[in-house]
Design a protein around this motif. Structure first.
Motif, PDB file in Angstrom:
ATOM      1  N   VAL A  61       0.856  -1.186   0.000  1.00 58.23           N
ATOM      2  CA  VAL A  61       0.000   0.000   0.000  1.00 58.23           C
ATOM      3  C   VAL A  61       0.890   1.233   0.000  1.00 58.23           C
ATOM      4  O   VAL A  61       1.760   1.389   0.861  1.00 58.23           O
ATOM      5  N   VAL A  62       0.662   2.116  -0.972  1.00 59.29           N
ATOM      6  CA  VAL A  62       1.488   3.307  -1.157  1.00 59.29           C
ATOM      7  C   VAL A  62       0.759   4.516  -0.587  1.00 59.29           C
ATOM      8  O   VAL A  62      -0.409   4.758  -0.930  1.00 59.29           O
ATOM      9  N   PRO A  63       1.400   5.301   0.280  1.00 63.66           N
ATOM     10  CA  PRO A  63       0.731   6.463   0.875  1.00 63.66           C
ATOM     11  C   PRO A  63       0.263   7.473  -0.177  1.00 63.66           C
ATOM     12  O   PRO A  63       0.833   7.574  -1.261  1.00 63.66           O
ATOM     13  N   TYR A  64      -0.783   8.226   0.184  1.00 60.21           N
ATOM     14  CA  TYR A  64      -1.314   9.228  -0.748  1.00 60.21           C
ATOM     15  C   TYR A  64      -0.514  10.530  -0.724  1.00 60.21           C
ATOM     16  O   TYR A  64      -0.816  11.464  -1.466  1.00 60.21           O
ATOM     17  N   ALA A  65       0.508  10.582   0.100  1.00 61.58           N
ATOM     18  CA  ALA A  65       1.370  11.768   0.135  1.00 61.58           C
ATOM     19  C   ALA A  65       2.814  11.324   0.291  1.00 61.58           C
ATOM     20  O   ALA A  65       3.099  10.250   0.835  1.00 61.58           O
ATOM     21  N   GLY A  66       3.742  12.149  -0.200  1.00 61.65           N
ATOM     22  CA  GLY A  66       5.162  11.858  -0.047  1.00 61.65           C
ATOM     23  C   GLY A  66       5.796  11.329  -1.321  1.00 61.65           C
ATOM     24  O   GLY A  66       5.117  10.869  -2.239  1.00 61.65           O
ATOM     25  N   GLU A  67       7.114  11.411  -1.355  1.00 66.01           N
ATOM     26  CA  GLU A  67       7.893  10.890  -2.471  1.00 66.01           C
ATOM     27  C   GLU A  67       8.751   9.732  -1.954  1.00 66.01           C
ATOM     28  O   GLU A  67       9.315   9.806  -0.861  1.00 66.01           O
ATOM     29  N   PHE A  68       8.883   8.683  -2.751  1.00 63.84           N
ATOM     30  CA  PHE A  68       9.573   7.477  -2.298  1.00 63.84           C
ATOM     31  C   PHE A  68      10.621   7.083  -3.337  1.00 63.84           C
ATOM     32  O   PHE A  68      10.330   6.373  -4.292  1.00 63.84           O
ATOM     33  N   LYS A  69      11.830   7.581  -3.115  1.00 63.25           N
ATOM     34  CA  LYS A  69      12.921   7.290  -4.045  1.00 63.25           C
ATOM     35  C   LYS A  69      13.465   5.884  -3.852  1.00 63.25           C
ATOM     36  O   LYS A  69      14.075   5.307  -4.752  1.00 63.25           O
ATOM     37  N   THR A  70      13.286   5.328  -2.655  1.00 61.74           N
ATOM     38  CA  THR A  70      13.672   3.943  -2.381  1.00 61.74           C
ATOM     39  C   THR A  70      12.515   3.257  -1.670  1.00 61.74           C
ATOM     40  O   THR A  70      11.692   3.905  -1.023  1.00 61.74           O
ATOM     41  N   VAL A  71      12.473   1.966  -1.792  1.00 61.79           N
ATOM     42  CA  VAL A  71      11.541   1.155  -1.013  1.00 61.79           C
ATOM     43  C   VAL A  71      12.211  -0.185  -0.745  1.00 61.79           C
ATOM     44  O   VAL A  71      12.682  -0.860  -1.655  1.00 61.79           O
ATOM     45  N   GLY A  72      12.332  -0.526   0.530  1.00 65.25           N
ATOM     46  CA  GLY A  72      12.916  -1.809   0.895  1.00 65.25           C
ATOM     47  C   GLY A  72      14.395  -1.777   1.200  1.00 65.25           C
ATOM     48  O   GLY A  72      15.008  -2.831   1.354  1.00 65.25           O
ATOM     49  N   GLU A  73      14.995  -0.601   1.321  1.00 64.16           N
ATOM     50  CA  GLU A  73      16.397  -0.540   1.742  1.00 64.16           C
ATOM     51  C   GLU A  73      16.503  -0.550   3.261  1.00 64.16           C
ATOM     52  O   GLU A  73      17.381  -1.196   3.824  1.00 64.16           O
TER      53      GLU A  73
END
Length: 275
Positions: A142-154
């Protein structure tokens, strides 16, 4: 386990492109096929419609088909330059929940958007993510409706509880955990229960056997677990939370555990959740 196929739900929300970008990033990392699914919201028309009713319904159907086709076109244009192993955009005649559940069985991971209480998205119910993880039989990211995510799972935080759901989530997250720079497994306990809390050694040993070195910690807190988890994830700089999802359906009402409900409402980083 590997993620050979990732399904991402397409809709008209302002965050759809960000959700696709995150799904595409995972697909490239794991060598996965990426399917962008655009439900039309159209179910089969009743056979007994009168000609005039049929014409009106048909016009509405064409409009909904076009809207879904536009979503697929935008998906294809966004991911085509990214060099994925393979990708496909697909229009599906059905409501969003039914469409995603029908396709989830052929995917290893389903990527969805968090419900945004300030933005109404046609065809997507307020409890859409919850219904998907409860019924899909697959982990939901599930991806939040706000914010930027340059990485996921580090930098990953795993919420551990001695339950089937937590064990399922941990196993479903293995492809990500193997690539993580740091994995923190946290078990939260109220001060009154601290003396009887189960150790985390077994979880740590299981992860070691899968080649994952994790930091294990029991957190004694008077906060509710959902808020304690989100607070510690922030402190640790997490870019992903892994947790078991709790709840059941009763008629059309969704009853969830308090931790699941508070995390899905207040999350600021992606959450991989399994039931």
């Amino acid at each position: 386990m590997t993620y050979r196929s990732i399904l991402v739900h397409l809709d008209e929300s302002p965050r759809c492109a960000a959700r696709v970008a995150l799904a595409a990033m995972l697909a490239k990392t794991h060598g996965s096929h990426l399917l962008g699914l655009a439900p039309t919201g159209v179910a089969s028309l009743p056979a007994d419609l009168q000609p005039k009713q049929l014409a009106v319904a048909g016009a509405g159907r064409e409009q909904m088909l076009q809207r879904a086709a536009d979503l697929v076109s935008r998906f294809n244009a966004q991911v085509a330059p990214l060099g994925l192993v393979s990708h496909e955009g697909r229009v599906h005649d059905d409501d969003s929940l039914s469409a995603v559940l029908q396709h989830a069985g052929a995917a290893d991971l389903v990527v969805l958007g968090q419900n945004d209480p300030k933005h109404f998205t046609p065809l997507v119910s307020w409890d859409f993510p919850q219904q998907v993880f409860l019924h899909a039989g697959r982990p939901a990211l599930v991806v939040p409706y706000a914010g930027e995510f340059k990485t996921v799972g580090e930098q990953v935080v795993v919420a551990w509880h001695d339950s089937r759901e937590a064990a399922r989530a941990l196993a479903d997250a293995l492809p990500i955990l193997r690539r993580a720079q740091q994995v923190s497994v946290l078990g939260f306990v109220h001060p009154r229960d601290a003396d009887s809390a189960q150790p985390l050694d077994g979880v740590g040993t299981w992860l070691q056997r899968h080649g994952i070195q994790a930091h294990l910690k029991r957190e004694v807190t008077e906060l509710d677990v959902g808020n304690a988890l989100l607070s510690r994830a922030f402190d640790l700089g997490a870019d992903l939370i892994v947790m078991g999802g709790y709840g059941h359906t009763r008629m059309t009402e969704l009853v969830m555990g308090g931790v699941t409900r508070s995390v899905l409402a207040q999350m600021t980083v992606p959450v991989l959740i399994s039931h």
